[in-house]
Design a protein around this motif. Structure first.
Motif, mmCIF file in Angstrom:
data_model
loop_
_atom_site.group_PDB
_atom_site.id
_atom_site.type_symbol
_atom_site.label_atom_id
_atom_site.label_comp_id
_atom_site.label_asym_id
_atom_site.label_seq_id
_atom_site.Cartn_x
_atom_site.Cartn_y
_atom_site.Cartn_z
ATOM 1 N N ALA A 1 4.404 -39.778 9.754
ATOM 2 C CA ALA A 1 3.324 -39.843 8.767
ATOM 3 C C ALA A 1 3.437 -38.692 7.775
ATOM 4 O O ALA A 1 3.218 -38.873 6.566
ATOM 5 C CB ALA A 1 1.969 -39.804 9.479
ATOM 6 N N ASN B 1 6.925 -46.930 13.322
ATOM 7 C CA ASN B 1 5.495 -46.709 13.064
ATOM 8 C C ASN B 1 5.336 -45.535 12.105
ATOM 9 O O ASN B 1 5.015 -44.416 12.505
ATOM 10 C CB ASN B 1 4.766 -46.446 14.383
ATOM 11 N N THR C 1 -2.943 -42.263 4.674
ATOM 12 C CA THR C 1 -3.091 -42.143 6.138
ATOM 13 C C THR C 1 -4.523 -41.903 6.592
ATOM 14 O O THR C 1 -4.787 -41.942 7.790
ATOM 15 C CB THR C 1 -2.235 -40.976 6.664
ATOM 16 N N ASN D 1 3.882 -50.345 6.283
ATOM 17 C CA ASN D 1 3.197 -50.943 7.426
ATOM 18 C C ASN D 1 4.191 -51.292 8.532
ATOM 19 O O ASN D 1 5.296 -51.768 8.274
ATOM 20 C CB ASN D 1 2.450 -52.203 6.984
ATOM 21 N N ARG D 2 3.784 -51.051 9.755
ATOM 22 C CA ARG D 2 4.676 -51.232 10.912
ATOM 23 C C ARG D 2 5.073 -52.695 11.125
ATOM 24 O O ARG D 2 6.213 -52.986 11.485
ATOM 25 C CB ARG D 2 3.975 -50.684 12.148
ATOM 26 N N GLY E 1 1.673 -44.190 11.991
ATOM 27 C CA GLY E 1 1.020 -43.951 13.276
ATOM 28 C C GLY E 1 1.634 -42.820 14.068
ATOM 29 O O GLY E 1 1.008 -42.312 15.001
ATOM 30 N N ASP E 2 2.840 -42.398 13.711
ATOM 31 C CA ASP E 2 3.493 -41.281 14.381
ATOM 32 C C ASP E 2 3.218 -40.006 13.585
ATOM 33 O O ASP E 2 3.383 -39.997 12.358
ATOM 34 C CB ASP E 2 5.009 -41.531 14.454
ATOM 35 N N GLY F 1 -4.919 -39.484 9.420
ATOM 36 C CA GLY F 1 -4.394 -39.811 10.751
ATOM 37 C C GLY F 1 -2.893 -39.655 10.843
ATOM 38 O O GLY F 1 -2.245 -39.305 9.865
ATOM 39 N N PRO F 2 -2.348 -39.876 12.000
ATOM 40 C CA PRO F 2 -3.028 -40.263 13.245
ATOM 41 C C PRO F 2 -3.863 -39.118 13.811
ATOM 42 O O PRO F 2 -3.497 -37.954 13.664
ATOM 43 C CB PRO F 2 -1.875 -40.619 14.182
ATOM 44 N N ARG G 1 1.300 -47.671 1.326
ATOM 45 C CA ARG G 1 0.710 -47.916 2.646
ATOM 46 C C ARG G 1 1.071 -49.307 3.146
ATOM 47 O O ARG G 1 1.361 -49.504 4.337
ATOM 48 C CB ARG G 1 -0.812 -47.753 2.556
#
Length: 199
Positions: free
Chosen positions: A50, A42, A130, A25-26, A45-46, A133-134, A21
């Motif tokens: 993900a 990302n 995750t 990270n972005r 986040g995508d 998420g997202p 994770r």
């Protein structure tokens, strides 16, 4: 080389997920910095990326176990059978397709069944990497990387928010029935494969 391959097996899954994770990270993850020249990707986040990240981390974690079992099964193959096939003129591809692969499938089929049941309920990777998420637009809680077990966790209200115990219990029963049916079918196929290999 074998030691390098089995290194992920030495780490607890939740620690590995937290490590990945951070690396994914972005803003400060080393995956973007080292392998994508600082690109703004990302990963977590995508929705699509993900899922790719979860599959990759799970593959990284489960590969050593498969590696150990398969190498052990390969070393246990009867050398007399392989030697007899060579004397009969069988090439490497024919030996692999007709002897090695069927015998290996008999040995690893129970592993495949247990791996399916484990990954079907692999809550650790989802939650630590995750957290499901997202999230889907317009929903509270459920996300695009949730699997049934993590969705049950969200619906049961353990993580906070409103709880729907009836739906969570119904989904838990569905998970149990599904894994049981698939395991029964797989064990039946394993029994057939074992009989045919002995025959």
């Amino acid at each position: 080389m074998r030691t390098v391959f089995i290194l992920p097996y030495a780490f607890p899954a939740f620690m590995s997920a937290l490590l990945w994770r951070g690396m994914l990270n972005r803003e400060f993850g080393i995956i973007n910095d080292w392998f994508f020249f600082g690109a703004d990707i990302n990963w977590l986040g995508d929705p699509f990326l993900a899922k790719v990240a979860i599959l990759w981390v799970n593959l990284w974690l489960s590969y050593p176990y498969w590696f150990l079992v398969c190498t052990g099964a390969l070393q246990a193959l009867p050398s007399e059978t392989m030697e007899a096939s060579r004397m009969d003129g069988a090439g490497r591809w024919r030996q692999f397709r007709s002897i090695t692969l069927p015998l290996l499938m008999v040995s690893t089929a129970p592993l495949a069944i247990s791996s399916f049941a484990f990954n079907f309920n692999n809550f650790t990777i989802i939650y630590m990497l995750t957290e499901g998420g997202p999230p889907f637009p317009g929903t509270s809680g459920l996300g695009s990387t949730d699997i049934l077990i993590s969705a049950i966790y969200q619906i049961s209200g353990v993580s906070g928010g409103s709880a729907d115990y009836g739906l969570a219990a119904a989904l838990s029963i569905i998970v149990f029935i599904f894994v049981g049916i698939v395991s029964a079918i797989a064990f039946r196929q394993t029994r057939k494969a074992r009989r045919s290999s002995h025959g």
